[in-house]
Design a protein around this motif. Structure first.
Motif, PDB file in Angstrom:
ATOM      1  N   TYR A 141      12.354  22.636  82.743  1.00  0.00           N
ATOM      2  CA  TYR A 141      13.245  23.786  82.856  1.00  0.00           C
ATOM      3  C   TYR A 141      13.851  24.140  81.503  1.00  0.00           C
ATOM      4  O   TYR A 141      14.125  25.316  81.217  1.00  0.00           O
ATOM      5  CB  TYR A 141      14.348  23.507  83.883  1.00  0.00           C
ATOM      6  CG  TYR A 141      13.969  23.958  85.277  1.00  0.00           C
ATOM      7  CD1 TYR A 141      14.363  25.212  85.743  1.00  0.00           C
ATOM      8  CD2 TYR A 141      13.212  23.160  86.117  1.00  0.00           C
ATOM      9  CE1 TYR A 141      14.009  25.635  87.007  1.00  0.00           C
ATOM     10  CE2 TYR A 141      12.852  23.568  87.377  1.00  0.00           C
ATOM     11  CZ  TYR A 141      13.254  24.821  87.831  1.00  0.00           C
ATOM     12  OH  TYR A 141      12.896  25.247  89.087  1.00  0.00           O
ATOM     13  N   ASP A 142      14.063  23.156  80.665  1.00  0.00           N
ATOM     14  CA  ASP A 142      14.550  23.425  79.313  1.00  0.00           C
ATOM     15  C   ASP A 142      13.533  24.280  78.556  1.00  0.00           C
ATOM     16  O   ASP A 142      13.893  25.248  77.867  1.00  0.00           O
ATOM     17  CB  ASP A 142      14.791  22.098  78.594  1.00  0.00           C
ATOM     18  CG  ASP A 142      15.547  22.278  77.288  1.00  0.00           C
ATOM     19  OD1 ASP A 142      16.052  23.391  77.026  1.00  0.00           O
ATOM     20  OD2 ASP A 142      15.639  21.305  76.518  1.00  0.00           O
ATOM     21  N   ASP A 143      12.265  23.929  78.690  1.00  0.00           N
ATOM     22  CA  ASP A 143      11.215  24.725  78.053  1.00  0.00           C
ATOM     23  C   ASP A 143      11.177  26.145  78.609  1.00  0.00           C
ATOM     24  O   ASP A 143      11.035  27.125  77.858  1.00  0.00           O
ATOM     25  CB  ASP A 143       9.846  24.061  78.257  1.00  0.00           C
ATOM     26  CG  ASP A 143       9.708  22.758  77.480  1.00  0.00           C
ATOM     27  OD1 ASP A 143      10.486  22.549  76.531  1.00  0.00           O
ATOM     28  OD2 ASP A 143       8.832  21.955  77.845  1.00  0.00           O
ATOM     29  N   LEU A 144      11.316  26.265  79.945  1.00  0.00           N
ATOM     30  CA  LEU A 144      11.295  27.590  80.571  1.00  0.00           C
ATOM     31  C   LEU A 144      12.471  28.445  80.106  1.00  0.00           C
ATOM     32  O   LEU A 144      12.326  29.635  79.814  1.00  0.00           O
ATOM     33  CB  LEU A 144      11.335  27.454  82.094  1.00  0.00           C
ATOM     34  CG  LEU A 144      10.045  27.020  82.802  1.00  0.00           C
ATOM     35  CD1 LEU A 144      10.318  26.749  84.265  1.00  0.00           C
ATOM     36  CD2 LEU A 144       8.983  28.097  82.638  1.00  0.00           C
ATOM     37  N   ALA A 145      13.634  27.821  80.044  1.00  0.00           N
ATOM     38  CA  ALA A 145      14.823  28.570  79.621  1.00  0.00           C
ATOM     39  C   ALA A 145      14.677  29.052  78.186  1.00  0.00           C
ATOM     40  O   ALA A 145      15.066  30.180  77.839  1.00  0.00           O
ATOM     41  CB  ALA A 145      16.060  27.695  79.780  1.00  0.00           C
ATOM     42  N   THR A 146      14.116  28.209  77.340  1.00  0.00           N
ATOM     43  CA  THR A 146      13.973  28.553  75.923  1.00  0.00           C
ATOM     44  C   THR A 146      12.951  29.660  75.721  1.00  0.00           C
ATOM     45  O   THR A 146      13.149  30.568  74.902  1.00  0.00           O
ATOM     46  CB  THR A 146      13.557  27.306  75.117  1.00  0.00           C
ATOM     47  OG1 THR A 146      14.541  26.286  75.289  1.00  0.00           O
ATOM     48  CG2 THR A 146      13.422  27.633  73.637  1.00  0.00           C
TER      49      THR A 146
ATOM     50  N   ASP B   5      12.006  11.937  88.313  1.00  0.00           N
ATOM     51  CA  ASP B   5      11.505  13.288  88.582  1.00  0.00           C
ATOM     52  C   ASP B   5      12.495  14.343  88.105  1.00  0.00           C
ATOM     53  O   ASP B   5      12.102  15.391  87.565  1.00  0.00           O
ATOM     54  CB  ASP B   5      11.228  13.464  90.074  1.00  0.00           C
ATOM     55  CG  ASP B   5       9.950  12.750  90.515  1.00  0.00           C
ATOM     56  OD1 ASP B   5       9.221  12.247  89.646  1.00  0.00           O
ATOM     57  OD2 ASP B   5       9.694  12.691  91.733  1.00  0.00           O
ATOM     58  N   GLU B   6      13.767  14.109  88.319  1.00  0.00           N
ATOM     59  CA  GLU B   6      14.775  15.082  87.889  1.00  0.00           C
ATOM     60  C   GLU B   6      14.816  15.197  86.370  1.00  0.00           C
ATOM     61  O   GLU B   6      14.999  16.283  85.820  1.00  0.00           O
ATOM     62  CB  GLU B   6      16.140  14.704  88.449  1.00  0.00           C
ATOM     63  CG  GLU B   6      16.244  14.900  89.956  1.00  0.00           C
ATOM     64  CD  GLU B   6      17.636  14.640  90.493  1.00  0.00           C
ATOM     65  OE1 GLU B   6      18.583  14.513  89.679  1.00  0.00           O
ATOM     66  OE2 GLU B   6      17.795  14.572  91.726  1.00  0.00           O
ATOM     67  N   ARG B   7      14.625  14.090  85.687  1.00  0.00           N
ATOM     68  CA  ARG B   7      14.610  14.143  84.223  1.00  0.00           C
ATOM     69  C   ARG B   7      13.374  14.868  83.703  1.00  0.00           C
ATOM     70  O   ARG B   7      13.439  15.609  82.725  1.00  0.00           O
ATOM     71  CB  ARG B   7      14.695  12.730  83.657  1.00  0.00           C
ATOM     72  CG  ARG B   7      16.118  12.165  83.720  1.00  0.00           C
ATOM     73  CD  ARG B   7      16.187  10.733  83.259  1.00  0.00           C
ATOM     74  NE  ARG B   7      17.591  10.315  83.120  1.00  0.00           N
ATOM     75  CZ  ARG B   7      17.991   9.048  83.095  1.00  0.00           C
ATOM     76  NH1 ARG B   7      17.089   8.077  83.190  1.00  0.00           N
ATOM     77  NH2 ARG B   7      19.271   8.752  82.960  1.00  0.00           N
ATOM     78  N   VAL B   8      12.236  14.634  84.354  1.00  0.00           N
ATOM     79  CA  VAL B   8      11.024  15.364  83.969  1.00  0.00           C
ATOM     80  C   VAL B   8      11.229  16.858  84.196  1.00  0.00           C
ATOM     81  O   VAL B   8      10.898  17.689  83.339  1.00  0.00           O
ATOM     82  CB  VAL B   8       9.819  14.843  84.772  1.00  0.00           C
ATOM     83  CG1 VAL B   8       8.619  15.770  84.585  1.00  0.00           C
ATOM     84  CG2 VAL B   8       9.456  13.430  84.354  1.00  0.00           C
TER      85      VAL B   8
ATOM     86  N   GLY C 155      18.616  26.345  86.770  1.00  0.00           N
ATOM     87  CA  GLY C 155      17.986  25.060  87.070  1.00  0.00           C
ATOM     88  C   GLY C 155      18.335  23.998  86.054  1.00  0.00           C
ATOM     89  O   GLY C 155      18.615  22.843  86.399  1.00  0.00           O
ATOM     90  N   LEU C 156      18.339  24.376  84.779  1.00  0.00           N
ATOM     91  CA  LEU C 156      18.675  23.415  83.733  1.00  0.00           C
ATOM     92  C   LEU C 156      20.106  22.917  83.892  1.00  0.00           C
ATOM     93  O   LEU C 156      20.378  21.713  83.815  1.00  0.00           O
ATOM     94  CB  LEU C 156      18.489  24.067  82.362  1.00  0.00           C
ATOM     95  CG  LEU C 156      18.814  23.193  81.146  1.00  0.00           C
ATOM     96  CD1 LEU C 156      17.945  21.942  81.131  1.00  0.00           C
ATOM     97  CD2 LEU C 156      18.630  23.991  79.854  1.00  0.00           C
ATOM     98  N   GLY C 157      21.033  23.840  84.156  1.00  0.00           N
ATOM     99  CA  GLY C 157      22.426  23.437  84.338  1.00  0.00           C
ATOM    100  C   GLY C 157      22.625  22.574  85.569  1.00  0.00           C
ATOM    101  O   GLY C 157      23.369  21.575  85.527  1.00  0.00           O
ATOM    102  N   TRP C 158      21.949  22.920  86.658  1.00  0.00           N
ATOM    103  CA  TRP C 158      22.084  22.155  87.907  1.00  0.00           C
ATOM    104  C   TRP C 158      21.570  20.732  87.709  1.00  0.00           C
ATOM    105  O   TRP C 158      22.194  19.768  88.152  1.00  0.00           O
ATOM    106  CB  TRP C 158      21.324  22.851  89.018  1.00  0.00           C
ATOM    107  CG  TRP C 158      21.485  22.226  90.369  1.00  0.00           C
ATOM    108  CD1 TRP C 158      22.428  22.528  91.312  1.00  0.00           C
ATOM    109  CD2 TRP C 158      20.675  21.198  90.945  1.00  0.00           C
ATOM    110  NE1 TRP C 158      22.262  21.768  92.437  1.00  0.00           N
ATOM    111  CE2 TRP C 158      21.193  20.926  92.243  1.00  0.00           C
ATOM    112  CE3 TRP C 158      19.568  20.478  90.511  1.00  0.00           C
ATOM    113  CZ2 TRP C 158      20.634  19.968  93.081  1.00  0.00           C
ATOM    114  CZ3 TRP C 158      19.020  19.526  91.349  1.00  0.00           C
ATOM    115  CH2 TRP C 158      19.549  19.276  92.618  1.00  0.00           C
ATOM    116  N   LEU C 159      20.450  20.607  87.039  1.00  0.00           N
ATOM    117  CA  LEU C 159      19.869  19.285  86.828  1.00  0.00           C
ATOM    118  C   LEU C 159      20.744  18.432  85.916  1.00  0.00           C
ATOM    119  O   LEU C 159      20.913  17.227  86.149  1.00  0.00           O
ATOM    120  CB  LEU C 159      18.464  19.431  86.244  1.00  0.00           C
ATOM    121  CG  LEU C 159      17.382  19.909  87.225  1.00  0.00           C
ATOM    122  CD1 LEU C 159      16.164  20.425  86.479  1.00  0.00           C
ATOM    123  CD2 LEU C 159      16.996  18.793  88.181  1.00  0.00           C
TER     124      LEU C 159
END
Length: 517
Positions: free
Chosen positions: A468-473, A460-463, A483-487
């Motif tokens: 979050y990578d998509d959201l950040a971009t 789940d964390e990888r998904v 969120g991306l950094g925390w994960l």
């Protein structure tokens, strides 16, 4: 015993279905029915329906009960004549039938007398269709279910169904005909009976709770049960109970995220059965089933990732002090669209065709006319060979999991994910064969859960990290970058948790045959 398929008809397809049913010789009949139960729902809670129905000018009393598989049911009818019954139903008329015995047992445990609960008003059009070696009866039902009739609390629900019942001949003919009608007219299978539609009108909650997997029953664990084909049918039927219960609710538009989740579990269990039990009677599983099952599983997974995983992770990020992020909050609204999207996925013709084939497979042992055995039937394993093969496959899977768990942190992401899938197969196969294992089988399955939970959390964390990578971009929002950094920072801890949980798999109780054989 009836063997039939029941489909719901989308409203935009009804006119075409009515035209198709009325080709050739067809018979119309007006039906009105009254359903009965006790104040404590002694019948409906046990899957039993008792009704009085006027069919044309004749009154018929019927009791129905659940059958052994998803395609069959016990039913007993008594024609009462053209005089309306004034004293209500008479349960004793069903004496000597299986459904009648279940009715009597339920009434003996009931608190209170039988009383009318709801009724139906519908028009039925029937037509017989002959195929090579047999006949199928089509029945198109349109009308309504009514509860609290004539009161300010009156409620009603639409009936728009097509039933295909095998009158005579091989089950394959029924399945082929059902597939053609479902594909041509966009029909979808439903396990929701007219009686259940009435019961829902009486209840505050319309939706049936999500169907979860149940333990394999041990009542059929005699020698015949362990013949290869019989065991295949029993396990597939067991898996289909979960699949059909949830897919029906989703297809009707009343499903929830939990129905989607449980349907995916059911599909994974079903795919495990098809994979691990195929050698018991080679050639009996249709390879065409696999692709639609995989496709629906993956597409529903994408919906779940968006609506559930993202929300769950965002809650943890909030607790960690993350800046506000609007998008995941809208995932709550996204959850509603999940169910709409899931309905379209489940209604897809290839998936419905696969379900029809699987249901027909489970009912082969109950068909009115026995079908010719498959080419692989002669190769089917007997009870002792079946037990040995299943034990061998369990041990092989267990060994593969233990070996794959070594050095887990150093594995590629793909290999870590493959290990999770293999561990799930081990769990499901152990559950399927539990009736032939000793008392430690439950402890064995329980011993796998910590590792499964840890691997599920990592997945789940990888998904979520990808989302979050998509959201950040796309948004460049501070909350998305947080969120991306925390994960990314938390992944090492999640992997270590998995590695620790997997290290305990060597402590799992040893699986042995029942009775120490």
């Amino acid at each position: 015993m009836e063997i039939e398929f029941k489909f719901c008809i989308p409203s935009e397809r009804l006119a075409a279905v009515q035209t198709a049913v009325r080709r050739g010789r067809w018979t119309p009949v007006r039906m009105e029915a009254r359903y009965f139960d006790t104040p404590d729902a002694a019948l409906s809670s046990r899957g039993i329906a008792l009704r009085l129905r006027r069919e044309g000018t004749q009154w018929v009393q019927t009791v129905k009960a659940l059958g052994q598989g998803p395609l069959d049911r016990e039913e007993h009818n008594v024609v009462l004549g053209d005089t309306p019954p004034s004293l209500g139903p008479r349960p004793e008329l069903h004496a000597g039938s299986i459904a009648g015995a279940r009715l009597v047992a339920a009434l003996q445990a009931a608190q209170g007398p039988l009383a009318e609960t709801y009724g139906t008003e519908m028009d039925r059009v029937t037509r017989d269709i002959a195929f090579k070696g047999g006949v199928v009866e089509l029945a198109l039902d349109t009308g309504r279910v009514v509860a609290h009739r004539g009161t300010p609390q009156q409620k009603e629900a639409r009936i728009c169904e097509l039933e295909l019942e095998l009158t005579s001949g091989p089950l394959a003919g029924l399945a082929a005909l059902a597939t053609r009608w479902a594909t041509r007219h966009g029909l979808y299978l439903s396990t929701v009976s007219k009686a259940e539609r009435g019961e829902r009108l009486l209840a505050a909650q319309w939706t049936r709770p999500a169907t979860k997997a149940k333990a394999m029953v041990a009542h059929a664990a005699g020698p015949a049960f362990w013949q290869g084909p019989a065991l295949q049918r029993a396990v597939v039927a067991h898996c289909l109970q979960q699949v059909l219960g949830n897919s029906s609710e989703i297809a009707e538009g009343t499903g929830t995220e939990e129905h989607v989740h449980q349907l995916r579990i059911g599909l994974r269990r079903l795919r495990t059965a098809l994979r691990e039990l195929a050698p018991l009677a080679p050639g009996r599983f249709d390879p065409a089933w696999e692709k639609p099952l995989v496709d629906v599983f993956r597409r529903l997974g994408a919906l779940r990732d968006r609506s559930q995983v993202l929300q769950s992770i965002h809650a943890r990020l909030r607790a960690a002090g993350a800046p506000p992020l609007a998008e995941p909050d809208t995932a709550t609204a996204d959850a509603a669209s999940t169910c709409t999207g899931a309905a379209d996925i489940v209604r897809a013709a290839p998936f419905q065709a696969a379900l029809i084939g699987l249901m027909a497979f489970t009912a082969q042992g109950h068909a009115p006319v026995a079908e010719a055995p498959d080419a692989g039937e002669a190769e089917a394993l007997g009870p002792q060979d079946t037990r040995r093969l299943l034990q061998k496959r369990l041990r092989r899977l267990h060994t593969q999991v233990r070996q794959g768990a070594q050095g887990f942190a150093a594995l590629t992401v793909q290999k870590q994910h493959r290990l999770r899938k293999r561990l799930k197969r081990l769990r499901y196969l152990a559950e399927f064969v539990a009736p032939t294992l000793d008392a430690d089988s439950a402890a064995f399955v329980d011993s796998l859960q910590p590792a499964l939970s840890a691997l599920g959390q990592l997945n789940d964390e990888r998904v979520a990290q990808g989302l979050y990578d998509d959201l950040a971009t796309t948004s460049n929002a501070p909350g998305a970058w947080f969120g991306l950094g925390w994960l990314m920072a938390h992944q090492a801890q999640a992997v270590a948790t998995c590695e620790q949980a997997l290290s305990h798999l060597t402590d799992a109780p040893r699986l042995r045959k029942s009775g120490g054989r």
